[in-house]
Motif scaffolding. Structure first.
Motif, short mmCIF file in Angstrom:
data_model
loop_
_atom_site.label_atom_id
_atom_site.label_comp_id
_atom_site.label_asym_id
_atom_site.label_seq_id
_atom_site.Cartn_x
_atom_site.Cartn_y
_atom_site.Cartn_z
N UNK A 4 0.96 -1.19 -0.06
CA UNK A 4 0.05 -0.02 -0.14
C UNK A 4 0.73 1.23 0.04
N UNK A 5 2.02 1.29 0.36
CA UNK A 5 2.96 2.36 0.32
C UNK A 5 4.10 2.29 0.60
N UNK A 6 5.28 3.39 0.46
CA UNK A 6 6.48 3.26 0.34
C UNK A 6 7.24 3.57 1.56
N UNK A 7 6.89 4.53 2.42
CA UNK A 7 7.21 4.96 3.54
C UNK A 7 6.52 4.81 4.90
N UNK A 8 7.10 4.89 5.92
CA UNK A 8 6.55 4.30 6.98
C UNK A 8 5.12 5.52 7.49
N UNK A 9 5.35 6.60 7.21
CA UNK A 9 4.30 7.59 7.09
C UNK A 9 2.99 7.25 6.06
N UNK A 10 3.35 6.82 5.15
CA UNK A 10 2.48 6.27 3.91
C UNK A 10 1.67 5.03 4.42
N UNK A 11 2.46 4.15 5.09
CA UNK A 11 1.84 2.90 5.51
C UNK A 11 0.91 3.31 6.61
N UNK A 12 1.01 4.44 7.51
CA UNK A 12 0.21 4.68 8.73
C UNK A 12 -1.04 5.29 8.08
N UNK A 13 -0.80 6.05 6.89
CA UNK A 13 -1.90 6.75 6.40
C UNK A 13 -2.64 5.79 5.59
N UNK A 14 -2.23 4.90 5.11
CA UNK A 14 -3.06 3.83 4.11
C UNK A 14 -3.76 2.94 5.36
N UNK A 15 -3.17 2.52 6.45
CA UNK A 15 -3.69 1.65 7.55
C UNK A 15 -5.08 2.55 7.93
N UNK A 16 -4.73 3.93 8.39
CA UNK A 16 -5.71 4.92 8.83
C UNK A 16 -6.89 4.91 7.84
N UNK A 17 -6.74 5.02 6.60
CA UNK A 17 -7.85 5.20 5.61
C UNK A 17 -8.56 3.67 5.58
N UNK A 18 -8.05 2.64 5.80
CA UNK A 18 -8.58 1.35 5.53
C UNK A 18 -9.55 1.10 7.00
N UNK A 19 -9.03 1.57 8.14
CA UNK A 19 -9.87 1.60 9.09
C UNK A 19 -10.99 2.80 9.11
N UNK A 20 -10.80 3.86 8.54
CA UNK A 20 -11.89 4.71 8.50
C UNK A 20 -12.87 4.32 7.66
N UNK A 21 -12.62 3.61 6.52
CA UNK A 21 -13.75 3.27 5.63
C UNK A 21 -14.33 2.08 6.01
N UNK A 22 -14.09 1.63 7.12
CA UNK A 22 -14.82 0.28 7.85
C UNK A 22 -15.66 0.60 9.04
N UNK A 23 -16.68 -0.15 9.21
CA UNK A 23 -17.71 0.02 10.39
C UNK A 23 -17.79 -0.97 11.21
N UNK A 24 -17.52 -2.16 10.78
CA UNK A 24 -17.62 -3.55 11.60
C UNK A 24 -16.31 -4.21 11.58
N UNK A 25 -15.56 -4.06 12.81
CA UNK A 25 -14.15 -4.33 12.88
C UNK A 25 -13.92 -5.32 13.95
N UNK A 26 -13.20 -6.41 13.50
CA UNK A 26 -12.74 -7.42 14.47
C UNK A 26 -11.35 -7.18 14.62
#
Length: 332
Positions: A4-26
């Motif tokens: 999903x990304x090339x830098x640690x900051x981008x990995x964090x941002x991509x992870x946050x976006x994945x969580x942000x767009x999900x409602x039912x999370x395990x």
């Protein structure tokens, strides 16, 4: 695999976006959970719930007694309901999807049907999942979860702060081992500003013991053995010791760290016998020895100075396998 990304900051941002767009999370972490697995699972659960997410926290093994003072720890489930609706699985602190344990083993195909976000700080992580954020420079996954919640602008209440500090303190050995970094200290400071109870956390992690646990420690320490040629201290916990002392296997937490102070030893190997005669191994070391290499060679994993694996019994056979791996890898 989606990179999903090339830098640690981008990995964090991509992870946050994945969580942000999900409602039912395990949310889940590794089997035989330690402080970081528990703290990151609980901290993320509480933080995401503050955003209105529907979050189900799960661990394959029960939460140990020493962690039950954390609010919500006793509510972490151990079964994945067959009818549970899932938008996203967040896998924490697991250096491999199989490290989730029984919950994964019982229905691995189910994990293929849902997006998986892998958040971890083990350098041996194989980068599994739909997306991943793996930061081997982080002290703990709990430190990473704090950064994720900040990225999501999630409120972090005192209960979430306690959980995350619990994980950081556990993985850094109260800021005394090689996992301690400037980042871990800065994050701990931020959590203290949020009223995390550092004294209570230290008490439950390192000091509090039942009388039965003190008896068990006495039995175990009385039976330690030194392999002077290899610089290894071996310590053993048997089912008979548990029966005689009235303690539980969870209450051996801290024994390996205590024995790391033995002057003649560079490595501590703690062997714990399970009821089915398999042997769970916890290893600790001085900075000069990489015990994660031994654990990985035997199907386990971990960090340079703290690692573990599960081996077939009896104790003598497990010890032989450990010594064989130690010698084969020319650890010293």
């Amino acid at each position: 695999m989606t990179q999903v990304a090339k830098t640690d900051v981008d990995y964090l941002a991509a992870a946050a976006e994945m969580v942000r767009t999900s409602q039912k999370i395990t949310v889940m972490a590794h089997l035989n959970p330690d402080a970081d697995a528990i703290g990151s699972t609980l901290g993320l659960t509480l933080g995401l719930r503050s955003l209105g997410k529907q979050v189900t926290p799960l661990l394959s093994d029960r939460v140990p007694e020493y962690a039950l003072f954390l609010k919500g720890a006793g509510e972490i489930g151990s079964e994945l309901p067959p009818d549970l609706e899932i938008d996203l699985i967040v896998c924490l602190d697991s250096a491999g999807i199989d490290r989730v344990g029984r919950i994964y083993d019982e229905d691995p195909d189910r994990f293929l049907r849902h997006p998986i976000l892998n958040i971890d700080h083990h350098r041996t992580n194989p980068l599994f999942g739909t997306a991943y954020w793996v930061d081997a420079a982080a002290s703990s996954t709990s430190e990473m979860v704090f950064r994720l919640l900040r990225e999501l602008e999630a409120p972090i209440d005192v209960d979430a702060a306690n959980a995350l500090l619990f994980g950081i303190v556990g993985d850094t050995g109260s800021f005394q081992n090689g996992a301690t970094t400037p980042g871990s200290l800065i994050t701990a400071g931020e959590l203290l500003k949020l009223s995390a109870d550092s004294q209570g956390i230290a008490y439950h992690l390192f000091e509090r013991k039942r009388f039965a646990a003190a008896r068990l420690w006495g039995q175990m320490i009385a039976g330690i053995e030194l392999d002077a040629a290899r610089g290894i201290v071996f310590c053993f916990m048997t089912q008979r010791m548990l029966l005689e002392s009235g303690a539980t296997a969870d209450e051996t937490e801290g024994v390996a760290e205590y024995l790391r102070g033995v002057e003649e030893a560079e490595v501590v190997m703690l062997l714990k016998e399970d009821p089915d005669a398999t042997v769970r191994v916890s290893m600790r070391s001085r900075p000069t020895v990489d015990v994660s290499a031994i654990a990985s060679a035997l199907g386990g994993g971990g960090h340079r100075q703290a690692a573990g694996c599960t081996l077939p019994g009896p104790m003598g056979e497990a010890r032989r396998l450990l010594v064989e791996a130690f010698d084969a890898l020319a650890i010293r």
